[in-house]
Design an enzyme around this catalytic site. Structure first.
Site, PDB file in Angstrom:
ATOM      1  N   GLU A  95       8.312  -2.528   4.956  1.00 48.40           N
ATOM      2  CA  GLU A  95       9.814  -2.031   4.089  1.00 48.40           C
ATOM      3  C   GLU A  95      10.494  -2.915   5.523  1.00 48.40           C
ATOM      4  O   GLU A  95      10.389  -2.146   6.341  1.00 48.40           O
ATOM      5  CB  GLU A  95       9.857  -0.875   4.616  1.00 48.40           C
ATOM      6  CG  GLU A  95      10.285  -0.430   2.888  1.00 48.40           C
ATOM      7  CD  GLU A  95      10.541   0.920   3.214  1.00 48.40           C
ATOM      8  OE1 GLU A  95      12.012   1.164   3.081  1.00 48.40           O
ATOM      9  OE2 GLU A  95       9.881   2.054   2.830  1.00 48.40           O
TER      10      GLU A  95
ATOM     11  N   LYS B 256       9.142   5.045  13.027  1.00 53.16           N
ATOM     12  CA  LYS B 256       9.816   4.107  13.087  1.00 53.16           C
ATOM     13  C   LYS B 256      10.853   4.654  13.378  1.00 53.16           C
ATOM     14  O   LYS B 256      12.415   4.472  14.106  1.00 53.16           O
ATOM     15  CB  LYS B 256      10.102   2.645  12.094  1.00 53.16           C
ATOM     16  CG  LYS B 256       9.494   2.025  11.872  1.00 53.16           C
ATOM     17  CD  LYS B 256      10.021   0.836  10.265  1.00 53.16           C
ATOM     18  CE  LYS B 256       8.514   0.672  10.015  1.00 53.16           C
ATOM     19  NZ  LYS B 256       8.640   0.293   7.949  1.00 53.16           N
TER      20      LYS B 256
ATOM     21  N   ARG C 188      -4.452   6.455   9.144  1.00 53.10           N
ATOM     22  CA  ARG C 188      -3.427   5.223  10.363  1.00 53.10           C
ATOM     23  C   ARG C 188      -4.250   5.724  11.728  1.00 53.10           C
ATOM     24  O   ARG C 188      -5.019   6.166  12.210  1.00 53.10           O
ATOM     25  CB  ARG C 188      -2.112   5.948   9.816  1.00 53.10           C
ATOM     26  CG  ARG C 188      -1.870   6.850  10.166  1.00 53.10           C
ATOM     27  CD  ARG C 188      -0.565   7.753   9.830  1.00 53.10           C
ATOM     28  NE  ARG C 188       0.693   6.827  10.069  1.00 53.10           N
ATOM     29  CZ  ARG C 188       0.880   6.552   9.476  1.00 53.10           C
ATOM     30  NH1 ARG C 188       1.184   6.013   8.290  1.00 53.10           N
ATOM     31  NH2 ARG C 188       2.477   5.328   9.759  1.00 53.10           N
TER      32      ARG C 188
HETATM   33  P1  ATP Z   1       7.478   4.481   9.231  1.00 56.67           P
HETATM   34  O1  ATP Z   1       6.588   5.394   8.212  1.00 56.67           O
HETATM   35  O2  ATP Z   1       7.667   4.691  10.424  1.00 56.67           O
HETATM   36  O3  ATP Z   1       8.530   4.434   8.453  1.00 56.67           O
HETATM   37  P2  ATP Z   1       5.479   2.737   7.596  1.00 56.67           P
HETATM   38  O4  ATP Z   1       4.464   3.532   7.019  1.00 56.67           O
HETATM   39  O5  ATP Z   1       6.820   3.933   6.590  1.00 56.67           O
HETATM   40  O6  ATP Z   1       6.617   3.589   8.783  1.00 56.67           O
HETATM   41  P3  ATP Z   1       5.813   0.300   6.455  1.00 56.67           P
HETATM   42  O7  ATP Z   1       6.283  -0.753   6.591  1.00 56.67           O
HETATM   43  O8  ATP Z   1       5.785   1.178   5.036  1.00 56.67           O
HETATM   44  O9  ATP Z   1       6.176   1.468   7.587  1.00 56.67           O
HETATM   45  O10 ATP Z   1       4.649  -0.135   6.814  1.00 56.67           O
HETATM   46  C1  ATP Z   1       4.019  -1.339   5.740  1.00 56.67           C
HETATM   47  C2  ATP Z   1       1.971  -0.834   5.950  1.00 56.67           C
HETATM   48  O11 ATP Z   1       1.292  -0.428   7.649  1.00 56.67           O
HETATM   49  C3  ATP Z   1       2.179  -0.209   4.990  1.00 56.67           C
HETATM   50  O12 ATP Z   1       1.202  -0.633   4.380  1.00 56.67           O
HETATM   51  C4  ATP Z   1       1.245   1.098   5.887  1.00 56.67           C
HETATM   52  O13 ATP Z   1       0.389   1.208   5.618  1.00 56.67           O
HETATM   53  C5  ATP Z   1       0.775   0.100   6.931  1.00 56.67           C
HETATM   54  N1  ATP Z   1       1.044   1.278   8.776  1.00 56.67           N
HETATM   55  C6  ATP Z   1       2.271   1.396   9.116  1.00 56.67           C
HETATM   56  N2  ATP Z   1       1.982   2.775   9.867  1.00 56.67           N
HETATM   57  C7  ATP Z   1       0.495   2.800  10.678  1.00 56.67           C
HETATM   58  C8  ATP Z   1      -0.294   3.407  11.037  1.00 56.67           C
HETATM   59  N3  ATP Z   1      -0.150   4.418  12.163  1.00 56.67           N
HETATM   60  N4  ATP Z   1      -1.556   2.608  11.224  1.00 56.67           N
HETATM   61  C9  ATP Z   1      -2.230   1.605  10.055  1.00 56.67           C
HETATM   62  N5  ATP Z   1      -1.111   1.592   9.256  1.00 56.67           N
HETATM   63  C10 ATP Z   1      -0.154   1.691   8.991  1.00 56.67           C
HETATM   64 MG    MG Z   2       6.871   3.132   4.253  1.00 57.63          MG
END
Ligand code: ATP
Ligand code: MG
Length: 603
Positions: free
Chosen positions: A71, A316, A306
């Site tokens: 995102e 984030k 994760r």
């Molecule tokens: P946040 O919840 O902090 O906003 P998010 O996971 O929603 O982070 P996205 O931009 O949706 O952020 O993430 C893109 C990809 O990165 C997703 O497929 C997610 O599974 C992966 N991802 C995010 N954080 C992690 C993590 N700590 N370990 C492994 N993969 C991750």
């Molecule tokens: Mg997300």
């Protein structure tokens, strides 16, 4: 030692790290699929699209398709790096293609800053998306037309209905883990009624929140995600890509499987929180394949744990808090776990790829020790980083017999290998003279037990230079040492015959006062003192490390002063350092400490 961007100009992604890759459950799944020919019949229409679009295409040249779907609402962090290395790495290793897709189905202002930083981060890590070096990323919002068509199809096939219960009623009727849900009074509407109402939603006849489109599955399902999940909601909001065309927007759980299917993704890899969504993912794609809207076989979702890294937070929202409240100097502050922060800190793409390989993927939650990441960096830098001598906490050393032995202004040429194990990298040159900078901690008036450095009467070697005997120190009125005095022992210069006739227990590093260059050195340490700063809802600000940044005025040997930004070094005795990519300029050096020479996190 600059590190060229490893992104290759060809369509292929960067070469895999040399190390043999340990297998994991995802590799097993892919290898089984390839052996069984699960995806062998797939066609590819040249771009994302529905079943008809792909049917007129060629057999898919990509053996598998994976995707990374961020995102664009923040900077990528080390957890995303794990996901990037995983998805792009699997595509690279199995003759596939990995897609970059911006998940922009929320009608919110798209921030170009984030979009660009995500593109940069992936290229920097060494990967290309969508099968070409300069391909445009895909955008989920480009699929809104298809998603709406899919919604109408579900309505017509009796698989979806417009629910006009209030949000409170809907919540109450959903039930919970022990209690089945209750059917909505709107659940028995006919497909024709639902279609008419859906079109009214689409045409802006209903205000926000007045109705939602729900999949019609089962209100008694033990999986709450299957209790008629909402798939479209009303939101009168402008979208950066589609403007005011839509006032209804798809829910993530509806949009995501469709995005994957339109892009002919074979293995849709996500984090474990989405495990409970998998039955709906499959339900939806099966319905749309039955209807002939989507190509078969449809993508499959696989979940992994994760990344949790000690001393690091990866939400984030919380990272934004650190930036907005000024606890760090920005998203690329070298203490931040963002990819821009790691890069500025001196991490290399190779070290992050190595880290991702080493931690592997599992389905179990665990904490990875920060030292694992640092270990990967040391492993990458040790064989390639140029060496240099630097004095971080300088005090002047005066050679009191220099005038007699050599003459006051005389300078003695010294040389040292750029890298101890890579003679082809040549030598670095610097000068020994009457006055030298040494570390303040290398002198003790009264030596503690086992101390082999400078104290009155002791002999040490100045590395790559001569052996000296300490004669004492000069202090100011406050008792602060201003100069250390020593005498040079003749015929002891490193590399000359007989130079080791005088045995010493201590070797210390130094920089010439004559040719040393003043440098700003930023000594970074962990940002938090608590290994799990935000676990269990803890206030992560409470464990901010007040000593996470210490800036010192150092002296560096001449070869270091003129390096380029991003060049990485091992400062002898001190650790790995990088010329700061924002503030360093040749002749006006600014260095960041990447990490010490050894792991100190356990202590
Ligand atoms: P946040 O919840 O902090 O906003 P998010 O996971 O929603 O982070 P996205 O931009 O949706 O952020 O993430 C893109 C990809 O990165 C997703 O497929 C997610 O599974 C992966 N991802 C995010 N954080 C992690 C993590 N700590 N370990 C492994 N993969 C991750
Ligand atoms: Mg997300």
């Amino acid at each position: 030692m600059s590190h060229p961007n490893p992104a290759s100009p060809s369509a292929a992604s960067a070469a895999a790290p040399e190390a043999v890759k340990p297998s994991n459950f995802l590799r097993q799944i892919i290898e089984n699929d390839l052996a069984a020919g699960t995806y062998a019949s797939r066609r590819w229409g040249g771009s994302p699209g529905d079943a008809a679009h792909h049917a007129q295409g060629q057999p898919d040249p990509a053996k598998i398709r994976t995707r990374f779907p961020p995102e664009p609402n923040g900077y990528l962090h080390v957890g995303h790096a794990k996901s990037i290395c995983l998805n792009f790495g699997l595509a690279r290793d199995y003759g596939g293609v990995c897609h970059l897709r911006f998940d922009d189905t929320n009608p919110e202002k798209e921030d170009l800053e984030y979009v660009n930083s995500i593109r940069d981060a992936i290229h920097w890590l060494g990967f290309d998306w969508n099968g070409a070096h300069d391909a445009e990323p895909y955008q989920a919002s480009d699929y809104f037309d298809f998603m709406y068509r899919a919604a109408e199809y579900l309505v017509q096939a009796g698989h979806a209905y417009v629910d006009e219960q209030t949000p409170d009623e809907m919540r109450a009727n959903r039930g919970d883990f022990g209690k089945p849900g209750v059917d909505s009074p709107f659940r028995t509407r006919t497909p024709a009624e639902n279609l008419a109402r859906l079109r009214e939603m689409r045409d802006g006849k209903l205000p926000d929140g007045a109705a939602v489109l729900r999949a019609k599955i089962s209100m008694a399902s033990p999986n709450i995600n299957l209790r008629d999940p909402a798939i479209y909601r009303i939101k009168h909001a402008e979208h950066h890509n589609t403007g005011n065309k839509w006032c209804i927007y798809p829910m993530y759980t509806f949009a995501h499987p469709i995005e994957d299917a339109l892009e002919q993704i074979t293995h849709s890899i996500c984090t474990l929180e989405f495990e409970d969504q998998r039955p709906f993912y499959d339900w939806l794609l099966e319905r749309l394949c039955e209807g002939g809207l989507l190509a078969q076989p449809h993508p499959r979702q696989y979940e992994f744990a994760r990344l949790n890294l000690t001393y690091v937070i990866t939400s984030k929202r919380k990272l934004a808090h650190l930036v907005n409240d000024g606890h760090v100097a920005g998203w690329d502050d070298p203490r931040m776990p963002t990819i821009v922060g790691l890069r500025r800190r001196g991490y290399t793409p190779e070290s992050i790829q190595l880290f991702a390989e080493r931690i592997g993927v599992t389905k179990d939650y665990s904490w990875i020790d920060y030292s694992t990441l640092e270990g990967c960096l040391r492993e990458d830098l040790d064989p390639k980083a140029a060496r240099g001598m630097v004095v971080l906490d300088p005090v002047k050393l005066v050679i009191t017999n220099w005038d007699t032995l050599h003459g006051k202004d005389a300078l003695d040429d010294c040389a040292a290998p750029v890298h101890p194990h890579q003679p082809e990298l040549g030598k670095r040159a610097f000068k020994f003279g009457k006055e030298l900078w040494i570390e303040r901690t290398d002198y003790e008036e009264v030596p503690p037990k086992g101390y082999h450095r400078l104290y009155p009467g002791n002999k040490v070697r100045l590395k790559y230079g001569h052996v000296i005997e300490c004669k004492g120190a000069v202090k100011d009125a406050n008792g602060h040492i201003t100069e250390v005095h020593a005498e040079l022992i003749p015929d002891t210069k490193s590399g000359t015959p007989g130079s080791d006739a005088v045995k010493v227990k201590g070797v210390i590093t130094w920089v010439g006062v004559n040719d040393g260059v003043a440098a700003e050195v930023r000594l970074y340490d962990r940002l938090f003192t608590d290994p799990q700063p935000d676990a269990g809802g803890k206030d992560f600000l409470a464990s901010l490390n007040p000593e996470s940044l210490k800036t010192v005025s150092a002296y560096v040997e001449p070869a270091l002063a003129n390096c380029e930004a991003d060049d990485k070094f091992q400062f002898e005795r001190h650790g790995y350092f990088v010329a700061d990519r924002k503030d360093h300029a040749p002749g006006k050096p600014v260095f960041n400490r990447v990490t010490g020479l050894k792991d100190s996190w356990g202590k």
